[in-house]
Design a protein around this motif. Structure first.
Motif, short mmCIF file in Angstrom:
data_model
loop_
_atom_site.label_atom_id
_atom_site.label_comp_id
_atom_site.label_asym_id
_atom_site.label_seq_id
_atom_site.Cartn_x
_atom_site.Cartn_y
_atom_site.Cartn_z
N ASN A 1 0.42 -1.34 0.01
CA ASN A 1 -0.23 -0.08 -0.12
C ASN A 1 0.67 1.37 0.07
OD1 ASN A 1 -2.53 -1.49 -0.31
ND2 ASN A 1 -2.88 -1.47 2.10
N ALA A 2 1.89 1.56 0.91
CA ALA A 2 2.80 2.24 0.98
C ALA A 2 3.36 2.48 -0.09
CB ALA A 2 4.13 2.25 1.73
N LEU A 3 4.17 2.08 -1.71
CA LEU A 3 4.64 1.82 -2.39
C LEU A 3 3.43 2.65 -3.31
CD1 LEU A 3 6.58 -1.55 -2.20
CD2 LEU A 3 7.58 0.55 -1.79
N LEU A 4 2.08 1.46 -3.76
CA LEU A 4 1.75 2.45 -4.37
C LEU A 4 1.25 3.73 -4.05
CD1 LEU A 4 -0.75 2.22 -6.68
CD2 LEU A 4 -2.05 1.08 -4.88
N TYR A 5 0.91 4.01 -2.66
CA TYR A 5 0.94 5.13 -1.81
C TYR A 5 2.36 6.54 -2.49
CZ TYR A 5 0.80 9.64 0.22
OH TYR A 5 0.30 10.70 0.98
N GLN A 6 3.09 6.02 -2.42
CA GLN A 6 3.93 6.44 -3.04
C GLN A 6 4.29 6.59 -4.84
OE1 GLN A 6 8.42 5.55 -1.19
NE2 GLN A 6 8.81 4.54 -3.04
N ASP A 7 3.92 5.74 -5.47
CA ASP A 7 3.76 5.50 -6.57
C ASP A 7 2.65 7.14 -6.77
OD1 ASP A 7 5.79 4.03 -7.05
OD2 ASP A 7 4.56 2.52 -7.05
N LEU A 8 2.07 7.10 -6.65
CA LEU A 8 0.63 7.92 -7.08
C LEU A 8 1.55 9.40 -6.73
CD1 LEU A 8 -2.42 5.68 -6.00
CD2 LEU A 8 -1.78 7.05 -7.69
N LYS A 9 2.17 9.31 -5.28
CA LYS A 9 2.46 10.61 -5.04
C LYS A 9 3.64 11.61 -5.50
CE LYS A 9 5.00 10.96 -1.08
NZ LYS A 9 4.52 11.06 0.02
N THR A 10 4.53 10.06 -6.60
CA THR A 10 5.42 10.68 -7.26
C THR A 10 4.67 11.18 -8.57
OG1 THR A 10 7.13 9.18 -6.61
CG2 THR A 10 7.61 9.88 -8.44
N LEU A 11 3.29 10.22 -8.93
CA LEU A 11 2.94 10.77 -10.32
C LEU A 11 2.49 12.03 -9.66
CD1 LEU A 11 2.04 10.61 -13.13
CD2 LEU A 11 0.19 9.31 -11.99
N PHE A 12 1.31 12.49 -8.91
CA PHE A 12 1.31 13.86 -8.56
C PHE A 12 2.74 15.03 -8.60
CE2 PHE A 12 0.11 16.45 -5.00
CZ PHE A 12 -1.23 16.96 -5.89
N PHE A 13 3.11 14.49 -8.02
CA PHE A 13 4.42 16.08 -7.86
C PHE A 13 4.37 15.87 -9.15
CE2 PHE A 13 4.72 15.33 -3.03
CZ PHE A 13 4.40 16.10 -2.35
N ASP A 14 5.11 14.74 -10.40
CA ASP A 14 5.61 15.26 -11.60
C ASP A 14 4.62 15.90 -12.09
OD1 ASP A 14 7.56 13.52 -10.66
OD2 ASP A 14 7.05 12.00 -12.42
N THR A 15 3.62 15.53 -12.10
CA THR A 15 2.37 16.47 -12.73
C THR A 15 2.09 17.84 -12.55
OG1 THR A 15 0.73 14.68 -13.21
CG2 THR A 15 -0.75 16.16 -13.41
N ILE A 16 1.73 18.46 -11.17
CA ILE A 16 1.96 19.79 -10.83
C ILE A 16 3.66 19.98 -10.92
CG2 ILE A 16 2.78 20.85 -9.02
CD1 ILE A 16 0.05 19.80 -8.26
N GLU A 17 4.93 20.02 -10.76
CA GLU A 17 6.35 20.40 -11.96
C GLU A 17 5.84 20.63 -12.92
OE1 GLU A 17 9.81 18.64 -10.55
OE2 GLU A 17 9.30 18.67 -8.91
N SER A 18 5.14 19.62 -14.54
CA SER A 18 4.97 20.30 -15.50
C SER A 18 4.16 21.39 -15.65
CB SER A 18 4.36 18.17 -15.79
OG SER A 18 5.26 17.57 -15.75
#
Length: 371
Positions: free
Chosen positions: A171-188
């Motif tokens: 669950n934590a790894l899935l959350y981490q992947d989603l969080k990375t995607l979220f931050f990458d989207t924000i940065e873009s």
């Protein structure tokens, strides 16, 4: 009768531990905090000298030490174990747990790591971490204290913990992947906004990086740092609502244009307000142009009535603006920028935040991010 009573006491103790672990690990989504917590509970409750949790890197077919607690914990984390190598590697390969009270007699035991760390392994239990039939790592405990032997009850307890841990880790790894995607989207998104003006390109990301440096001196918790990171990235999001001709104007702005520019913190807040995930960073976005003496905008807040996020982003924003090149001037060096910021400490900026910036500079941690 006494033996039965002792048996039930131990069972209740184990169940209590499992409930405790379950409630704690399910409250953590940061993978590093989660694993440290799990292994601290394991070490304490199984009363062992050392314990470790190794995660499987399927590309390399290696186990790496994610957590290692005990006298030589930090040393052992420098190494990795091939799948199939030693007891831990064998457990990762087969998925079959191993309990061994005399490791020197076990042909699977590899003394290499004892030699490298000057640690003496006498007994251990190693169990696989399995999620939906997939092995994701192993968990091991080493040397019962007071030279006691590991029992089948210890093995069952560690297996029960590993079952809970496996779900929590996934669950934590899935959350981490989603969080990375979220931050990458924000940065873009932010990069696309900043790119409208070549002189502010990358500004929001730099402000975020400077703000994080400051924030870590105040509160290094993951939650706080993420709020600061997002506040920095999104502090100028309201400029979407400002005419591009005003944002990119090379000459001096008129009073009317200045008033329009001053609306961007409020516009930014309105843009982000509907997003529940971003509610807690709104003060950083709305208040980054407030000034410590109350002369800022949009609300004219004063002193500590300005949120901590707002006070941090304010200093980071001006530091990057001063040290970055503009059409009308060359960016200042760090020392000169700090002189300007210090001259306005207690006027435009919170003296506490300015002192942190000074300390970062004195320790060689502050530089021109735009260079």
């Amino acid at each position: 009768m006494k033996r039965k009573l002792k048996y039930f006491e131990n069972k209740i103790k184990d169940l209590s531990l499992l409930l405790n672990i379950s409630s704690k690990i399910n409250s953590k989504l940061d993978i590093h905090e989660l694993l440290d917590l799990i292994m601290s509970l394991v070490k304490e409750n199984l009363n062992v000298e050392a314990c470790s949790l190794l995660l499987l890197d399927r590309n390399k077919e290696e186990l790496y030490f994610e957590v290692a607690l005990g006298e030589k914990g930090e040393e052992i984390k420098r190494y990795s174990i091939k799948v199939g190598e030693g007891i831990a590697g064998k457990v990762a390969e087969t998925g079959i747990p191993i309990i061994e009270n005399r490791v020197e007699t076990n042909p699977l035991f590899n003394p290499k790591f004892d030699f490298l760390t000057s640690f003496k392994t006498k007994a251990l239990i190693c169990v696989p971490l399995v999620h939906q039939g997939e092995i994701i790592g192993v968990m091991e405990v080493i040397n019962k204290k007071d030279n006691k032997k590991f029992t089948k009850s210890d093995l069952k307890l560690l297996q029960a913990i590993s079952n809970q841990a496996s779900i929590a880790i996934k669950n934590a790894l899935l959350y981490q992947d989603l969080k990375t995607l979220f931050f990458d989207t924000i940065e873009s998104l932010v990069s696309a906004i900043d790119a409208k003006d070549p002189y502010t390109h990358g500004h929001s990301k730099r402000v975020s990086e400077i703000a994080i440096l400051i924030a870590k001196e105040i509160d290094n918790s993951t939650d706080f740092i993420e709020k600061v990171r997002l506040s920095g990235l999104l502090h100028d999001i309201g400029k979407i609502g400002i005419e591009e001709s005003i944002l990119t104007k090379k000459g001096k702005l008129t009073l009317e244009e200045i008033e329009i520019i001053k609306k961007h913190p409020t516009i930014g807040k309105k843009i982000l307000e509907p997003i529940d995930l971003l509610r807690e960073i709104l003060p950083g976005v709305e208040e980054h142009h407030e000034k410590y003496d109350g002369s800022g905008y949009p609300k004219g807040l004063k002193g500590e009535n300005i949120s901590l996020l707002g006070r941090i982003i304010s200093v980071a924003d001006v530091f990057d603006a001063l040290t970055s090149d503009r059409p009308y001037r060359k960016g200042l060096d760090v020392h000169s920028a700090l002189l300007e910021i210090n001259s306005l400490s207690g006027v435009h900026f919170d003296p506490y935040i300015v002192n942190i910036l000074n300390s970062l500079y004195q320790r060689g941690k502050l530089f021109c991010f735009g260079s």
